[in-house]
Every structure is written in C-alpha cells, then in structure tokens.
Design an enzyme around this catalytic site. Structure first.
Site, PDB file in Angstrom:
ATOM      1  N   TYR A 259       1.575 -14.711   5.377  1.00  0.00           N
ATOM      2  CA  TYR A 259       2.306 -13.831   6.346  1.00  0.00           C
ATOM      3  C   TYR A 259       2.446 -14.924   7.562  1.00  0.00           C
ATOM      4  O   TYR A 259       3.356 -14.747   8.283  1.00  0.00           O
ATOM      5  CB  TYR A 259       1.574 -12.619   6.905  1.00  0.00           C
ATOM      6  CG  TYR A 259       2.214 -12.149   8.078  1.00  0.00           C
ATOM      7  CD1 TYR A 259       3.171 -11.501   8.207  1.00  0.00           C
ATOM      8  CD2 TYR A 259       1.299 -12.297   9.229  1.00  0.00           C
ATOM      9  CE1 TYR A 259       3.801 -10.985   9.434  1.00  0.00           C
ATOM     10  CE2 TYR A 259       1.757 -11.777  10.533  1.00  0.00           C
ATOM     11  CZ  TYR A 259       2.866 -11.338  10.756  1.00  0.00           C
ATOM     12  OH  TYR A 259       3.393 -10.745  11.640  1.00  0.00           O
TER      13      TYR A 259
ATOM     14  N   GLY B  86      -9.045 -19.693  15.891  1.00  0.00           N
ATOM     15  CA  GLY B  86     -10.092 -19.206  15.123  1.00  0.00           C
ATOM     16  C   GLY B  86     -11.191 -18.204  15.934  1.00  0.00           C
ATOM     17  O   GLY B  86     -11.163 -18.039  17.058  1.00  0.00           O
TER      18      GLY B  86
ATOM     19  N   CYS C 135      -4.033 -17.904  17.186  1.00  0.00           N
ATOM     20  CA  CYS C 135      -3.448 -18.542  18.260  1.00  0.00           C
ATOM     21  C   CYS C 135      -2.788 -19.797  17.876  1.00  0.00           C
ATOM     22  O   CYS C 135      -2.869 -20.264  16.548  1.00  0.00           O
ATOM     23  CB  CYS C 135      -4.633 -19.250  19.013  1.00  0.00           C
ATOM     24  SG  CYS C 135      -5.732 -17.883  19.811  1.00  0.00           S
TER      25      CYS C 135
HETATM   26  P1  AMP Z   1       1.419  -1.882   9.087  1.00  0.00           P
HETATM   27  O1  AMP Z   1       2.571  -0.745   9.598  1.00  0.00           O
HETATM   28  O2  AMP Z   1       0.257  -1.809   9.939  1.00  0.00           O
HETATM   29  O3  AMP Z   1       1.420  -1.504   7.499  1.00  0.00           O
HETATM   30  O4  AMP Z   1       2.461  -3.036   9.324  1.00  0.00           O
HETATM   31  C1  AMP Z   1       2.640  -3.954   8.401  1.00  0.00           C
HETATM   32  C2  AMP Z   1       3.449  -5.203   8.819  1.00  0.00           C
HETATM   33  O5  AMP Z   1       2.715  -5.867   9.666  1.00  0.00           O
HETATM   34  C3  AMP Z   1       3.876  -5.999   7.641  1.00  0.00           C
HETATM   35  O6  AMP Z   1       5.341  -6.125   7.643  1.00  0.00           O
HETATM   36  C4  AMP Z   1       3.334  -7.473   7.744  1.00  0.00           C
HETATM   37  O7  AMP Z   1       4.325  -8.383   7.927  1.00  0.00           O
HETATM   38  C5  AMP Z   1       2.732  -7.224   9.289  1.00  0.00           C
HETATM   39  N1  AMP Z   1       1.776  -7.901   9.530  1.00  0.00           N
HETATM   40  C6  AMP Z   1       0.672  -8.295   8.459  1.00  0.00           C
HETATM   41  N2  AMP Z   1      -0.331  -8.628   9.075  1.00  0.00           N
HETATM   42  C7  AMP Z   1      -0.255  -8.919  10.610  1.00  0.00           C
HETATM   43  C8  AMP Z   1      -0.875  -9.413  11.542  1.00  0.00           C
HETATM   44  N3  AMP Z   1      -2.109  -9.962  11.146  1.00  0.00           N
HETATM   45  N4  AMP Z   1      -0.205  -9.380  12.586  1.00  0.00           N
HETATM   46  C9  AMP Z   1       0.790  -8.758  12.703  1.00  0.00           C
HETATM   47  N5  AMP Z   1       1.594  -8.437  11.834  1.00  0.00           N
HETATM   48  C10 AMP Z   1       1.243  -8.187  10.680  1.00  0.00           C
END
Ligand code: AMP
Length: 490
Positions: free
Chosen positions: A269, A125, A24
């Site tokens: 990120y 959080g 958030c």
């Molecule tokens: P995946 O296909 O699940 O491995 O997604 C990887 C992608 O999700 C990467 O390009 C990250 O930039 C992004 N990512 C990592 N953590 C998060 C998060 N908490 N919420 C949304 N996107 C994320």
C-alpha cells in the site's frame, strides 16, 4: 519564518509524535547549488508518505536555516522561503496526519545546537525502546521538550562520552532499537542511516549534471530521484551509515549483521507504485499480487474494478489473470482538500463520497469484482459496497490484495490499535457480512510472497502474521502486543 540558529541557540521545534503513528518521508541533498529546491521537489514527490506538516533545514555559512509548517508541501514552501533556505546541502521531512496530533511542534526536521555544533535530523520509522531510553536519559538530567522518538537520538548523541561526532552517532545508534531511516545535517556534511533490520526504505542517488562535482541525494523512495533527475545508485543498506562530505560518499557498517525485516506493507500500500523498492518495481509487484489473488480466489464476473488509487495495479493483475475486462466503476476526485466544508445535514457515506463516485453506466446489472489493497477498520469498504449497490451492481465480490490486517505496526506504519482492526477479532465471513459484499477473499500469506517464489526471508509482515521481528520494550506498545498475542491464542 525561517529560523537561523546561532552558536548558542537552544533546542527548537522538538516534535511530539504519537508512538504508533509516524509514517513519514525523508529527503537529503548534498553538494547541489539549489539544495533546498531539490529537497522541496523530493518532498513533493513523496507527499503520499505524509500530509500533516513539512519542513526543510539547509546549511549555509556556518549556520543551519530551518522552515517548518503545517500543511502540504506546495502550501508550506513558497519561492521566498526556498530562497531563504540557502546553501548547498539541505534535508527535509513530510509527516503523516493523525487525529489529535496536528500541531507545528510535531514537524521535522528537528534542529538542535549541542556541544558538537548545530545538527538537524529527519526520521522515518518508530523506535521500540524510546520510552525506556527516555526514562534513563531523564534520570541522568536530560530535559526533553517532547515525547518524540526522534528526540531520543539527539539526546543520546549529546550525552555520549565519545569524542568524535561519528563515534557519538554510532554510540547513540547502538542504544536505540526499532525502525529508523534517518538523515542528519551538520554544517559540513550530511549523514544517512538505516537501521540494521532495514524496516523502512532509504535510497541514494547522484546528480547527473557535472561529473566533476559530486552531488548526492538520499530519499525514502526512488520516485523522488526521478523528479529531480538524479541517478539511482543503490539503497542505503540495513545497518549502514553513509556520510556525504567534501571527500564524497563514505560508508560505515559498525553493527554486526542481523536478519533483515523490510516492511512488506510498503509494497502492498504505502510506497508509490512508480518507485523501485528493495530492488523491485512496486507497480509490477502489486500487479503480480492481483494475479495471484485471481488464481487463489476466482469468481464468475462481468468486470473487474479497482478502488482507486491504491487498488489499481492489483486490479489490472486480477483482470489480466481472470480474463474479465477492467473497468473504472469508481472514479476518484483527486482534488479533495482539507478545507472542504461538510454540510450540517448528514449525507449518507459522506466521507467516502467526497473521494469516490460510483458510475451507474459501468455497474448497472453487472457482476463486479472489486479489488482493494487492504481492509483496516472495514468502514471504507462497507461504504464503497453500498455505493456500488446504489449504482446498480448486481453482485459484488471484494478481493483484497493482502492478507487480513491482524496486528498493529510498531515500526512506522499508521495502523490503528488492535481492537480497531476488524480482522483481529472477526472471521472473513463475518467481515464479509459487515461490509455487505456477496463474497470476500484476501490474498494468502504465502501468496503475498509470490514475487519472491514464496521465500519470506528478509521481510517484516507482522501486521499480517503476528511475527514481530523485533522485541518491543516500551510499556504501552508491549501492552498492545500482549493483547494481540492473547487474541491470537484464543
Ligand atoms: P478502512 O475503512 O479502515 O478499512 O480503510 C481501508 C482503506 O485504507 C484501504 O482502501 C487502504 O487502501 C487504506 N489504508 C490501508 N492502510 C492504510 C494506512 N496505513 N494509512 C492510510 N490508509 C490506509
């Protein structure tokens, strides 16, 4: 649609929050003639922290006025709504979108009326003892409107035996455990709180305008301050309660100091690269992580290309360190909206293709280093690699500017359950095979702290290391944690 809370108003708009998914943004403005407008702009700058719903509550003439709605900030607030949110103080909240939880009742700020008057709260959080506390409160007759962690704060304040509002708040905070960056709004003041371990960020700024009138802003990230031209003062310190009122800014640190656990994933990120977080610029850190990645995992290549947008700064760092040119082999469409209609007939890699397009012009016949910030489930990476191959890339070497994501976050980042995290159950070589890259390397855990000369003190990196800095009390979360620990011991 704004709600005006009279003296006898009941609890309204309690949110139902999935315990593990609560990314958030919070913003609060005190002492500004256009407080709601400033909060609106702040939320706009912090849209990346939550896209499901947005809300603002303002304080005017003895009442709190609220507006919450599903959707992006720009869709939720129109001129007439902002005009209705009168008053010189206001708080706001953006909530993250998660499957199955999209509902207006999830939206914050929560607004309630209790014996001490109306109060609104916006929370970033997750607590680790919310379910336990809820059970205790219910045993004593509290009636919850939701399963929200945030609602626990309100009940603890309302049922506290302390007399003053501040003592009630301190009493409530002393019972909760977990991650919380909070902004409260009362009729005559605004209060900002950061949990003693400082999991989630929270910063304070001052409006530059008139030196004689003190206007303040608190926000999850400094990029919100930049947009509204507020001057950065400092972070809300872990364990600090700051009251903004007619006397100005008053600080209270009622809790004994504990080791800090600032979220490292904000750097990797989550935060916007133009924010300064925990005293450092996020963009610079991401670039440094990319440089370190190149030092740790070099490979012969013709070019470096980022997965936009999150992989861009690390890719710049990797390119600088390796000496290979940086090229944009993947182009992102920034205007992907929720209203997009998918064709009935399936199209390969559809989800990712809406967002990203691979450029043959850049990639044809090339050995490519692709840099992304993290792999979660591995599904995006797999589709991206296939797209790059389809566009003619000869070799694809995926480099990730963080260590393998092994465990869930209980402190406010939306990581899926452990079993969905590909790195929790697969070796790097297996992941590489699954995604179809020629090689795959992650940043080392030590390399992640290159910007601190290797010192890991004061950070939480549980999602990478499995070192959870705060005991998890709630049953569902404990179960997940035990599963993860058992997995690690195998
Ligand atoms: P995946 O296909 O699940 O491995 O997604 C990887 C992608 O999700 C990467 O390009 C990250 O930039 C992004 N990512 C990592 N953590 C998060 C998060 N908490 N919420 C949304 N996107 C994320």
């Amino acid at each position: 649609m704004g709600e005006r809370l009279g003296k006898k108003a009941a609890i309204v708009g309690m949110s139902v929050v999935d315990k593990f998914r609560d990314e958030c943004a919070v913003v609060g403005v005190y002492g500004h003639p256009e407080a709601a407008n400033m909060v609106y702009l702040g939320l706009y700058a912090l849209q990346h922290r939550g896209q499901e719903s947005s809300g603002i509550v303002s304080s005017d003439s003895g009442a709190l006025i609220s507006h919450r709605q599903m959707g992006l900030v720009a869709d939720v607030f129109k001129e007439d709504i902002i005009k209705r949110l009168r008053g010189s103080s206001a708080i706001g909240h953006n909530r993250y979108s998660t499957a199955g939880q999209s509902h207006l009742k999830n939206a914050q700020p929560l607004v309630v009326e209790y014996a001490g008057g109306p109060i609104a709260v916006a929370h970033n959080g997750n607590l680790v003892n919310a379910q336990t506390l809820r059970g205790e409160l219910e045993a004593y007759g509290s009636i919850f409107q939701s399963t929200s962690d945030t609602e626990v704060f309100i009940h603890l304040i309302a049922t506290s035996k302390e007399r003053t509002q501040m003592n009630r708040l301190v009493d409530a905070l002393s019972r909760v455990s977990g991650a919380y960056s909070l902004v409260f709004l009362m009729l005559d003041r605004m209060i900002a709180v950061r949990d003693p371990m400082g999991f989630r960020p929270l910063v304070v700024g001052r409006f530059k305008t008139a030196a004689d009138s003190d206007g303040y802003v608190v926000a999850s990230e400094t990029c919100a301050l930049d947009l509204i031209e507020a001057e950065y003062i400092r972070e809300v310190e872990p364990g600090e309660i700051i009251t903004f009122g007619p006397q100005g800014m008053e600080s209270l640190k009622p809790f004994p100091p504990v080791p800090h656990a600032k979220c490292i994933f904000e750097y990797i990120y989550f935060a916007r690269p133009d924010s300064n977080l925990y005293g450092r610029n996020v963009y610079r850190i991401r670039k440094e992580l990319g440089r370190q990645l190149a030092r740790e995992s070099p490979v012969e290549a013709d070019l470096v290309t980022p997965v936009p947008d999150s992989g861009v700064p690390a890719a710049i760092g990797y390119a600088e360190e390796s000496g290979f040119p940086l090229e944009f082999g993947l182009i992102r469409n920034h205007y992907v909206g929720r209203t997009f209609i998918e064709p009935a007939q399936s199209i390969r890699h559809f989800g990712v293709k809406i967002k990203l397009n691979a450029q043959r012009e850049v990639l044809q016949g090339k050995r490519v280093v692709v840099v992304d910030d993290s792999i979660v489930r591995g599904t995006t990476s797999r589709k991206i690699i296939q797209m790059l191959r389809d566009a003619g890339a000869k070799e694809i070497h995926l480099r990730i500017s963080s260590p393998p994501t092994m465990g869930p976050c209980f402190y406010g980042i939306d990581t899926p359950t452990r079993s969905e995290l590909i790195a929790s159950s697969h070796k790097v070589s297996e992941i590489c095979e699954f995604i179809g890259a020629d090689s795959l390397s992650y940043l080392s855990q030590e390399g992640m702290y290159v910007f601190l000369d290797g010192s890991r003190d004061g950070f939480c990196d549980a999602c990478f290391s499995g070192n959870y800095p705060l005991h998890v009390d709630d049953e569902g979360k404990t179960k997940q944690l035990h599963l993860f620990e058992a997995m690690q011991q195998r």
